[in-house]
Scaffold this motif. Structure first.
Motif, PDB file in Angstrom:
ATOM      1  N   GLY A  74     -10.958  14.263   9.306  1.00  0.00           N
ATOM      2  CA  GLY A  74     -11.487  13.503   8.185  1.00  0.00           C
ATOM      3  C   GLY A  74     -10.849  13.839   6.859  1.00  0.00           C
ATOM      4  N   ALA A  75     -10.430  15.089   6.689  1.00  0.00           N
ATOM      5  CA  ALA A  75      -9.872  15.523   5.409  1.00  0.00           C
ATOM      6  C   ALA A  75      -8.393  15.224   5.257  1.00  0.00           C
ATOM      7  N   PHE A  76      -7.632  15.309   6.352  1.00  0.00           N
ATOM      8  CA  PHE A  76      -6.180  15.289   6.228  1.00  0.00           C
ATOM      9  C   PHE A  76      -5.500  14.083   6.857  1.00  0.00           C
ATOM     10  N   GLY A  77      -6.249  13.248   7.573  1.00  0.00           N
ATOM     11  CA  GLY A  77      -5.676  11.998   8.040  1.00  0.00           C
ATOM     12  C   GLY A  77      -5.221  11.164   6.856  1.00  0.00           C
ATOM     13  N   ALA A  78      -4.051  10.543   6.981  1.00  0.00           N
ATOM     14  CA  ALA A  78      -3.462   9.754   5.881  1.00  0.00           C
ATOM     15  C   ALA A  78      -3.282  10.595   4.618  1.00  0.00           C
ATOM     16  N   ALA A  79      -3.086  11.902   4.801  1.00  0.00           N
ATOM     17  CA  ALA A  79      -2.928  12.844   3.682  1.00  0.00           C
ATOM     18  C   ALA A  79      -4.125  12.797   2.739  1.00  0.00           C
ATOM     19  N   GLY A  80      -5.307  12.522   3.287  1.00  0.00           N
ATOM     20  CA  GLY A  80      -6.510  12.493   2.477  1.00  0.00           C
ATOM     21  C   GLY A  80      -6.613  11.315   1.534  1.00  0.00           C
ATOM     22  N   GLN A  81      -5.754  10.318   1.720  1.00  0.00           N
ATOM     23  CA  GLN A  81      -5.719   9.181   0.800  1.00  0.00           C
ATOM     24  C   GLN A  81      -6.597   8.029   1.322  1.00  0.00           C
ATOM     25  N   LYS A  82      -7.846   8.368   1.589  1.00  0.00           N
ATOM     26  CA  LYS A  82      -8.850   7.383   1.987  1.00  0.00           C
ATOM     27  C   LYS A  82     -10.063   7.570   1.090  1.00  0.00           C
ATOM     28  N   CYS A  83     -10.683   6.486   0.694  1.00  0.00           N
ATOM     29  CA  CYS A  83     -11.890   6.634  -0.127  1.00  0.00           C
ATOM     30  C   CYS A  83     -13.008   7.296   0.655  1.00  0.00           C
ATOM     31  N   THR A  84     -12.945   7.243   1.981  1.00  0.00           N
ATOM     32  CA  THR A  84     -13.969   7.859   2.827  1.00  0.00           C
ATOM     33  C   THR A  84     -13.549   9.217   3.384  1.00  0.00           C
ATOM     34  N   ALA A  85     -12.431   9.767   2.943  1.00  0.00           N
ATOM     35  CA  ALA A  85     -11.961  11.051   3.461  1.00  0.00           C
ATOM     36  C   ALA A  85     -12.963  12.162   3.164  1.00  0.00           C
ATOM     37  N   THR A  86     -12.989  13.170   4.021  1.00  0.00           N
ATOM     38  CA  THR A  86     -13.864  14.331   3.824  1.00  0.00           C
ATOM     39  C   THR A  86     -13.310  15.194   2.692  1.00  0.00           C
ATOM     40  N   ARG A  87     -14.106  15.367   1.645  1.00  0.00           N
ATOM     41  CA  ARG A  87     -13.698  16.187   0.497  1.00  0.00           C
ATOM     42  C   ARG A  87     -14.357  17.569   0.522  1.00  0.00           C
ATOM     43  N   ARG A  88     -15.608  17.607   1.001  1.00  0.00           N
ATOM     44  CA  ARG A  88     -16.376  18.858   1.008  1.00  0.00           C
ATOM     45  C   ARG A  88     -16.935  19.098   2.406  1.00  0.00           C
ATOM     46  N   VAL A  89     -16.753  20.302   2.923  1.00  0.00           N
ATOM     47  CA  VAL A  89     -17.406  20.727   4.161  1.00  0.00           C
ATOM     48  C   VAL A  89     -18.494  21.712   3.777  1.00  0.00           C
ATOM     49  N   ILE A  90     -19.725  21.366   4.080  1.00  0.00           N
ATOM     50  CA  ILE A  90     -20.894  22.173   3.706  1.00  0.00           C
ATOM     51  C   ILE A  90     -21.475  22.735   4.992  1.00  0.00           C
ATOM     52  N   VAL A  91     -21.403  24.045   5.153  1.00  0.00           N
ATOM     53  CA  VAL A  91     -21.684  24.665   6.442  1.00  0.00           C
ATOM     54  C   VAL A  91     -22.738  25.757   6.291  1.00  0.00           C
ATOM     55  N   GLU A  92     -23.634  25.833   7.267  1.00  0.00           N
ATOM     56  CA  GLU A  92     -24.621  26.918   7.257  1.00  0.00           C
ATOM     57  C   GLU A  92     -23.906  28.267   7.335  1.00  0.00           C
ATOM     58  N   GLN A  93     -24.442  29.232   6.578  1.00  0.00           N
ATOM     59  CA  GLN A  93     -23.775  30.530   6.385  1.00  0.00           C
ATOM     60  C   GLN A  93     -23.391  31.195   7.709  1.00  0.00           C
ATOM     61  N   ARG A  94     -24.229  31.120   8.719  1.00  0.00           N
ATOM     62  CA  ARG A  94     -23.950  31.786   9.997  1.00  0.00           C
ATOM     63  C   ARG A  94     -22.662  31.288  10.644  1.00  0.00           C
ATOM     64  N   LEU A  95     -22.290  30.054  10.358  1.00  0.00           N
ATOM     65  CA  LEU A  95     -21.098  29.473  10.979  1.00  0.00           C
ATOM     66  C   LEU A  95     -19.914  29.419  10.024  1.00  0.00           C
ATOM     67  N   TYR A  96     -20.092  29.931   8.818  1.00  0.00           N
ATOM     68  CA  TYR A  96     -19.064  29.783   7.786  1.00  0.00           C
ATOM     69  C   TYR A  96     -17.726  30.394   8.196  1.00  0.00           C
ATOM     70  N   GLU A  97     -17.714  31.674   8.561  1.00  0.00           N
ATOM     71  CA  GLU A  97     -16.448  32.334   8.910  1.00  0.00           C
ATOM     72  C   GLU A  97     -15.847  31.761  10.188  1.00  0.00           C
TER      73      GLU A  97
END
Length: 465
Positions: free
Chosen positions: A254-277
């Protein structure tokens, strides 16, 4: 004269185009007004036949169109071909809509009277389209406009107008009458002249919030309709029960397809702390498998940005984040070597990101993804909604209850569960809320016809004395 350079190697000229003046725009609107008279009286099934024929021509020409789009805009040639075929699918969907009867019928309140509704075209409509989907977005605006019986003046982006011109060529070769679609290429003066022309009954715009807001004010000030698809700062929420490898694959796609040049591209990944690393490690592993390179190279995964200006804007946002305390665990710079002649940015994953950084607070239109830890699903939703935008959002989880809590509470026009934030079908409505929505009108699907047509109610007394 407009000269465009190959984003993969800006030393090479990709295309040249004649540009238009405000006087040319006025003349185009005049021709379109004549075309609207003819096309508006053309029966829906005959309009459909033109759209079907144009779709067939796009399918036949897909390889050549894709190569031209890649040389001009930079995207992977496989993506450019898929986009061209998507444009054909959009034409076919709206050809079907033109063949269908839309309206209601029933008895009126008076005896012997039939009441029914019908959809009528608006007349001349204007379309202002961006460069990142140079044939698909013109298609999903043009197709419903034509299906509804309107004439169109189309202004494609000067960064990549070739796809729009290929689409219009297919429509004309398919039998679209003269004057039904006019194309104007130029800068702000061309756009404002088009927005101000009294013959333009409606204007559909895709682009930045700043420009979209200005165009909306001009169009609505004279009582015309406005449709806007504006920016996005799309979140992907990952709950602790998710598989980190699968979540990473979804995030990276989602973030890097089409080099991120999509209005719907993933900009932020928000992850629960236990799975962060674990998620960060999995994302870095995914990114390590990606090859940055020219769109015409079949081995490439991440193509260049559209031009050097776009590259500079993205690198500046990365530098601002790094200076504010973020850590680039992948990418974070332009590549060296032969790729330095192109508008490339390596796919960038930013850890330790937070509010106050442009990559978190705003839309950075490139291959950059900020990863933010949170304490739980409620905080994740709060963080996901902490943006003026509301286009697309996604959640990765095996918890059905958490998924539906997200669906109910997320401020986004489009929501995905266990899927990347990009992705939309031609038969489903497309659009956002909050700052992502320039109006209440949706694009794509049957909903698209609502913007490009108006309802008329008819009463017929058939039981005459």
């Amino acid at each position: 004269m407009l000269t465009l350079h190959d984003p993969a190697d800006v030393r090479q000229i990709a295309a040249t185009y004649e540009t238009h003046t405000p006087a040319d725009v006025t003349a185009a609107c005049e021709r379109a007004a004549g075309g609207a008279e003819l096309w508006g009286r053309t029966p829906g099934p005959r309009r459909a036949a033109v759209l079907h024929a144009a779709a067939a021509l796009l399918e036949q020409r897909a390889d050549a169109i894709a190569a031209d789009i890649t040389r001009e805009e930079g995207k992977l040639v496989a993506d450019a071909r898929a986009e061209t075929l998507r444009a054909a699918a959009v034409l076919r969907f709206h050809a079907g809509e033109a063949e269908r009867t839309h309206g209601e019928a029933g008895d009126a309140g008076d005896p012997g009277t039939l009441a029914y509704t019908r959809r009528r075209p608006l007349g001349v409509v204007a379309l202002v389209t961006p460069w990142n989907f140079p044939i698909a977005i013109p298609a999903w605006k043009l197709a419903p406009a034509l299906a509804a019986g309107n004439a169109v003046v189309l202004k494609p982006s000067t960064r990549a107008p070739g796809g729009a011109l290929a689409l219009v060529a297919a429509l004309r070769d398919a039998g679209l009458p003269e004057g039904v679609v006019e194309v104007v290429i130029g800068g702000a003066d061309v756009g404002t002249t088009l927005a101000d022309d009294a013959r333009v009954a409606a204007l559909s715009f895709t682009g930045s919030n700043a420009v979209g807001d200005a165009v909306r004010e001009r169009v609505q000030a004279r009582g015309a309709r406005f449709q806007g698809e504006l920016g996005g700062n799309n979140p992907l929420v990952v709950l602790a029960d998710a598989d980190p490898a699968r979540a990473a694959a979804i995030a990276v796609s989602g973030a890097f397809g089409a080099a991120g040049q999509k209005c719907t591209a993933t900009r932020r990944v928000i992850v629960e702390q236990r799975l962060y690393e674990p998620l960060l490690a999995a994302m870095v592993a995914e990114v390590d498998r990606l090859k940055t390179g020219p769109g015409l190279d079949a081995a490439s995964h991440v193509p260049p940005l559209v031009d050097k200006e776009a590259q500079s804007e993205v690198l500046e946002a990365i530098e601002q984040a790094l200076g504010a305390g973020a850590e680039a665990v992948a990418g974070g710079r332009a590549p060296d070597g032969e790729l330095q002649h192109g508008a490339f940015v390596l796919p960038t994953v930013l850890a330790q990101a937070g509010p106050g950084m442009t990559v978190v607070d705003d839309e950075v239109f490139g291959p950059v993804c900020a990863v933010l830890p949170v304490g739980g699903v409620d905080e994740a939703i709060e963080q996901a909604n902490a943006t003026p935008y509301g286009l697309s959002a996604s959640i990765v989880t095996n918890d059905l209850r958490g998924a539906f809590r997200f669906v109910e509470r997320i401020d986004a026009g489009m929501v995905h569960v266990n899927r990347p934030t990009p992705g939309a079908d031609p038969h489903m409505p497309f659009g956002g809320v909050k700052g992502s929505a320039g109006s209440g009108y949706r694009e794509q699907g049957r909903a698209a016809l609502e913007f490009f047509s108006q309802s008329q109610t008819v009463y017929v007394q058939h039981d005459l004395p």
